[in-house]
Enzyme design. Structure first.
Site, PDB file in Angstrom:
ATOM      1  N   PRO A  14      -4.219   2.005 -10.381  1.00  0.00           N
ATOM      2  CG  PRO A  14      -4.502   3.759 -11.897  1.00  0.00           C
ATOM      3  CD  PRO A  14      -3.670   2.548 -11.621  1.00  0.00           C
TER       4      PRO A  14
ATOM      5  CD  GLU B  42      -2.958   6.074 -21.404  1.00  0.00           C
ATOM      6  OE1 GLU B  42      -3.897   6.442 -20.682  1.00  0.00           O
ATOM      7  OE2 GLU B  42      -1.895   6.704 -21.533  1.00  0.00           O
TER       8      GLU B  42
ATOM      9  NE  ARG C 133       6.661   1.883   9.230  1.00  0.00           N
ATOM     10  CZ  ARG C 133       7.506   2.604   9.948  1.00  0.00           C
ATOM     11  NH1 ARG C 133       8.671   2.925   9.485  1.00  0.00           N
ATOM     12  NH2 ARG C 133       7.166   3.027  11.145  1.00  0.00           N
TER      13      ARG C 133
ATOM     14  CG  ASP D  11       4.301   3.061  12.987  1.00  0.00           C
ATOM     15  OD1 ASP D  11       4.996   3.721  13.776  1.00  0.00           O
ATOM     16  OD2 ASP D  11       4.767   2.287  12.135  1.00  0.00           O
TER      17      ASP D  11
HETATM   18  N1  ADE Z   1      -0.290   3.111 -11.080  1.00  0.00           N
HETATM   19  C1  ADE Z   1      -0.685   4.325 -11.457  1.00  0.00           C
HETATM   20  N2  ADE Z   1      -1.309   4.977 -10.477  1.00  0.00           N
HETATM   21  C2  ADE Z   1      -1.323   4.124  -9.403  1.00  0.00           C
HETATM   22  C3  ADE Z   1      -1.825   4.200  -8.076  1.00  0.00           C
HETATM   23  N3  ADE Z   1      -2.469   5.291  -7.627  1.00  0.00           N
HETATM   24  N4  ADE Z   1      -1.659   3.141  -7.274  1.00  0.00           N
HETATM   25  C4  ADE Z   1      -1.041   2.032  -7.717  1.00  0.00           C
HETATM   26  N5  ADE Z   1      -0.541   1.894  -8.952  1.00  0.00           N
HETATM   27  C5  ADE Z   1      -0.660   2.942  -9.789  1.00  0.00           C
END
Ligand code: ADE
Length: 244
Positions: free
Chosen positions: A88, A115, A153, A168
């Protein structure tokens, strides 16, 4: 293209990769996927992949050594691959990044869990860190599947002749126009007249305008970077004047 995936849960990928376009791309030899259990690259009796964070705090982090060993091993059969950590904290996945990936000879996708991952994995072993959105998943596996799907794709020949990825949403930086199929009337709503007209120039014009409308309403941020013609811009300003 060869995509190797390093994960604690290789079985998560079995269903999604055995269906539809990803399956067909593999059957056609356009895509080769390797699934690798991270625990196979540990050296201790307990097959440890995680540890507590220095400085304290909740949860466990993924240790760097098994990930490093996995990358070294997988690289032998995918020597020119770029390494992508799913996290993330990464740069947002976009159609443009997917296009960049689809032109590469190979990818090695690293799925984080717990984590997070020791920072030195990201800074010394990975070429990209990628997030699929501003929300937290339980791990990188679902994110890796998203990357594989969107990249697949775009591989030449993956979609067959009936569909082009060029149409797309996002390929020109706009959302796609609305589409309709039979019946002509559904829930008291008729298909827009222009689509039944057979006038291809009018249809193309209507579709472009609807793309602009959809984007302006739902994703106005995309208009800042979309490729817009003078005609597009004047349509948008007319729309704005009318308060639509
Ligand atoms: N791992 C946990 N959340 C994630 C996300 N939003 N994008 C990529 N990998 C992740």
């Amino acid at each position: 293209m060869k995509i190797d995936i390093v994960t604690l849960f290789p079985d998560m990928f079995l269903g999604p990769f055995q269906e539809s376009i990803i399956k067909r791309a593999q059957d056609r030899g356009l895509l080769e996927i390797g699934l690798h259990q991270l625990r196979d690259f540990t050296t201790d009796r307990h097959r440890t992949v995680d540890d507590t964070p220095y400085g304290g705090g909740a949860g466990m982090l993924m240790k760097p050594e098994p990930i490093a060993a996995a990358i070294t091993s997988v690289r032998r059969n995918n020597p020119d691959a770029k390494v992508v950590l799913l996290s993330p904290q990464g740069e947002p996945l976009s159609q443009q990044l997917a296009q960049e990936f689809s032109a590469m000879p190979g990818l090695i996708l690293i799925c984080g869990r717990y984590e997070g991952v020791d920072e030195r994995v990201r800074t010394t072993l990975c070429d990209y860190t990628v997030s699929i959105g501003d929300y937290v998943l339980s791990g990188g596996e679902l994110a890796a599947m998203v990357v594989v799907d969107t990249v697949t794709r775009l591989l030449p020949g993956a979609l067959g002749s009936s569909h082009s990825a060029a149409d797309d949403s996002f390929s020109d930086g706009l959302l796609e126009y609305p589409q309709y199929t039979r019946p002509v009337v559904f829930n008291d709503l008729a298909v827009p007249e222009v689509l039944l007209s057979g006038n291809h120039a009018e249809i193309a014009r209507w579709r472009r305008q609807e793309s602009l409308v959809a984007t302006a309403r739902t994703r106005p941020d995309l208009l800042k970077t979309a490729r817009l013609s003078d005609k597009d811009r004047s349509y948008l300003s007319r729309m704005e004047e009318r308060g639509q």
